[in-house]
Design a protein around this motif. Structure first.
Motif, mmCIF file in Angstrom:
data_model
loop_
_atom_site.group_PDB
_atom_site.id
_atom_site.type_symbol
_atom_site.label_atom_id
_atom_site.label_comp_id
_atom_site.label_asym_id
_atom_site.label_seq_id
_atom_site.Cartn_x
_atom_site.Cartn_y
_atom_site.Cartn_z
ATOM 1 N N ASP A 1 -48.196 5.325 -60.446
ATOM 2 C CA ASP A 1 -48.912 4.340 -59.632
ATOM 3 C C ASP A 1 -50.371 4.726 -59.396
ATOM 4 O OD1 ASP A 1 -46.669 2.758 -59.468
ATOM 5 O OD2 ASP A 1 -46.088 3.478 -57.471
ATOM 6 N N ASP A 2 -50.663 6.033 -59.317
ATOM 7 C CA ASP A 2 -52.037 6.485 -59.089
ATOM 8 C C ASP A 2 -52.950 6.210 -60.280
ATOM 9 O OD1 ASP A 2 -51.383 7.379 -56.569
ATOM 10 O OD2 ASP A 2 -51.033 9.454 -57.225
ATOM 11 N N ALA A 3 -52.383 5.903 -61.438
ATOM 12 C CA ALA A 3 -53.177 5.626 -62.629
ATOM 13 C C ALA A 3 -53.434 4.125 -62.801
ATOM 14 C CB ALA A 3 -52.476 6.173 -63.864
ATOM 15 N N LEU A 4 -52.970 3.315 -61.852
ATOM 16 C CA LEU A 4 -53.141 1.866 -61.945
ATOM 17 C C LEU A 4 -54.255 1.389 -61.029
ATOM 18 C CD1 LEU A 4 -49.396 0.760 -61.880
ATOM 19 C CD2 LEU A 4 -50.894 0.935 -63.871
ATOM 20 N N THR A 5 -54.937 0.338 -61.458
ATOM 21 C CA THR A 5 -55.942 -0.307 -60.617
ATOM 22 C C THR A 5 -55.209 -1.174 -59.597
ATOM 23 O OG1 THR A 5 -56.106 -2.277 -61.993
ATOM 24 C CG2 THR A 5 -57.527 -0.407 -62.593
ATOM 25 N N PRO A 6 -55.925 -1.729 -58.604
ATOM 26 C CA PRO A 6 -55.264 -2.610 -57.635
ATOM 27 C C PRO A 6 -54.567 -3.818 -58.268
ATOM 28 C CG PRO A 6 -57.397 -1.937 -56.802
ATOM 29 C CD PRO A 6 -57.310 -1.442 -58.230
ATOM 30 N N THR A 7 -54.999 -4.214 -59.460
ATOM 31 C CA THR A 7 -54.342 -5.333 -60.146
ATOM 32 C C THR A 7 -53.262 -4.849 -61.112
ATOM 33 O OG1 THR A 7 -56.063 -5.367 -61.846
ATOM 34 C CG2 THR A 7 -56.345 -6.847 -59.950
ATOM 35 N N GLU A 8 -52.865 -3.590 -60.959
ATOM 36 C CA GLU A 8 -51.798 -2.954 -61.739
ATOM 37 C C GLU A 8 -52.098 -2.868 -63.236
ATOM 38 O OE1 GLU A 8 -47.946 -4.468 -60.710
ATOM 39 O OE2 GLU A 8 -48.137 -3.742 -58.664
ATOM 40 N N VAL A 9 -53.354 -2.571 -63.546
ATOM 41 C CA VAL A 9 -53.775 -2.352 -64.926
ATOM 42 C C VAL A 9 -54.073 -0.864 -65.074
ATOM 43 C CG1 VAL A 9 -55.576 -2.841 -66.632
ATOM 44 C CG2 VAL A 9 -54.742 -4.668 -65.145
ATOM 45 N N ALA A 10 -53.604 -0.255 -66.150
ATOM 46 C CA ALA A 10 -53.911 1.156 -66.391
ATOM 47 C C ALA A 10 -55.340 1.264 -66.900
ATOM 48 C CB ALA A 10 -52.940 1.750 -67.395
ATOM 49 N N ASP A 11 -56.121 2.096 -66.259
ATOM 50 C CA ASP A 11 -57.516 2.304 -66.624
ATOM 51 C C ASP A 11 -57.640 3.738 -67.121
ATOM 52 O OD1 ASP A 11 -60.288 3.304 -66.123
ATOM 53 O OD2 ASP A 11 -60.603 1.232 -65.486
ATOM 54 N N ALA A 12 -58.258 3.924 -68.291
ATOM 55 C CA ALA A 12 -58.338 5.261 -68.887
ATOM 56 C C ALA A 12 -58.991 6.254 -67.936
ATOM 57 C CB ALA A 12 -59.097 5.196 -70.204
ATOM 58 N N ALA A 13 -60.012 5.860 -67.212
ATOM 59 C CA ALA A 13 -60.670 6.773 -66.267
ATOM 60 C C ALA A 13 -59.721 7.136 -65.140
ATOM 61 C CB ALA A 13 -61.944 6.135 -65.714
ATOM 62 N N ASP A 14 -58.934 6.164 -64.645
ATOM 63 C CA ASP A 14 -57.974 6.455 -63.588
ATOM 64 C C ASP A 14 -56.861 7.375 -64.087
ATOM 65 O OD1 ASP A 14 -59.321 4.914 -61.713
ATOM 66 O OD2 ASP A 14 -58.200 3.099 -62.206
ATOM 67 N N VAL A 15 -56.434 7.181 -65.313
ATOM 68 C CA VAL A 15 -55.394 8.037 -65.886
ATOM 69 C C VAL A 15 -55.906 9.459 -65.968
ATOM 70 C CG1 VAL A 15 -54.092 8.538 -67.984
ATOM 71 C CG2 VAL A 15 -54.225 6.197 -67.154
ATOM 72 N N GLU A 16 -57.141 9.636 -66.400
ATOM 73 C CA GLU A 16 -57.719 10.983 -66.498
ATOM 74 C C GLU A 16 -57.759 11.650 -65.124
ATOM 75 O OE1 GLU A 16 -61.951 13.053 -67.587
ATOM 76 O OE2 GLU A 16 -61.371 11.282 -68.694
ATOM 77 N N HIS A 17 -58.114 10.896 -64.078
ATOM 78 C CA HIS A 17 -58.185 11.476 -62.737
ATOM 79 C C HIS A 17 -56.813 11.729 -62.137
ATOM 80 C CE1 HIS A 17 -62.310 9.633 -62.962
ATOM 81 N NE2 HIS A 17 -62.556 10.891 -62.735
ATOM 82 N N ALA A 18 -55.792 11.007 -62.583
ATOM 83 C CA ALA A 18 -54.445 11.202 -62.047
ATOM 84 C C ALA A 18 -53.752 12.422 -62.663
ATOM 85 C CB ALA A 18 -53.597 9.950 -62.310
ATOM 86 N N ALA A 19 -54.242 12.883 -63.825
ATOM 87 C CA ALA A 19 -53.623 14.023 -64.493
ATOM 88 C C ALA A 19 -53.880 15.309 -63.720
ATOM 89 C CB ALA A 19 -54.171 14.143 -65.916
ATOM 90 N N PRO A 20 -52.871 16.173 -63.625
ATOM 91 C CA PRO A 20 -53.083 17.457 -62.937
ATOM 92 C C PRO A 20 -54.021 18.347 -63.740
ATOM 93 C CG PRO A 20 -50.929 17.380 -63.976
ATOM 94 C CD PRO A 20 -51.542 16.028 -64.174
ATOM 95 N N ARG A 21 -54.728 19.176 -63.072
ATOM 96 C CA ARG A 21 -55.671 20.096 -63.733
ATOM 97 C C ARG A 21 -55.115 21.502 -63.704
ATOM 98 N NH1 ARG A 21 -58.876 16.644 -65.662
ATOM 99 N NH2 ARG A 21 -59.948 15.177 -64.385
#
Length: 93
Positions: A73-93
């Motif tokens: 869910d953290d990788a989705l925009t408010p309209t429930e679209v996966a955004d590559a930038a959001d996916v990158e930020h949701a990944a653990p480091r």
């Protein structure tokens, strides 16, 4: 990621050997990496051996059918679209 790229004996559980948390898959036997924000479950449909200039340079192209997709869910925009930038930020480091 680098440690998981080395060769392991078939009897070695790479998740256990490297201490990687995992989740069961729903449609295929291989497990999923728990910390990944996106998972694709695939079934192998084709294998193509691609010859190299030397035997060591031979590669395999694997083609699969996607049978399941899981998106955190953290990788989705408010309209429930996966955004590559959001996916990158949701990944653990």
């Amino acid at each position: 990621v680098v440690a998981s790229s080395r060769d392991f004996a078939p009897e070695v559980d790479e998740f256990e050997a490297l201490g990687i948390p995992w989740l069961p898959s729903r449609h295929v036997k291989p497990r999923r990496v728990k910390g990944s924000p996106v998972h694709f479950e695939c079934r192998l449909t084709q294998q193509l051996q691609i010859p190299g200039n030397t035997p060591e340079a031979t590669a395999w192209l694997l083609v699969g059918q996607v049978v399941g997709i899981h998106i955190d869910d953290d990788a989705l925009t408010p309209t429930e679209v996966a955004d590559a930038a959001d996916v990158e930020h949701a990944a653990p480091r």
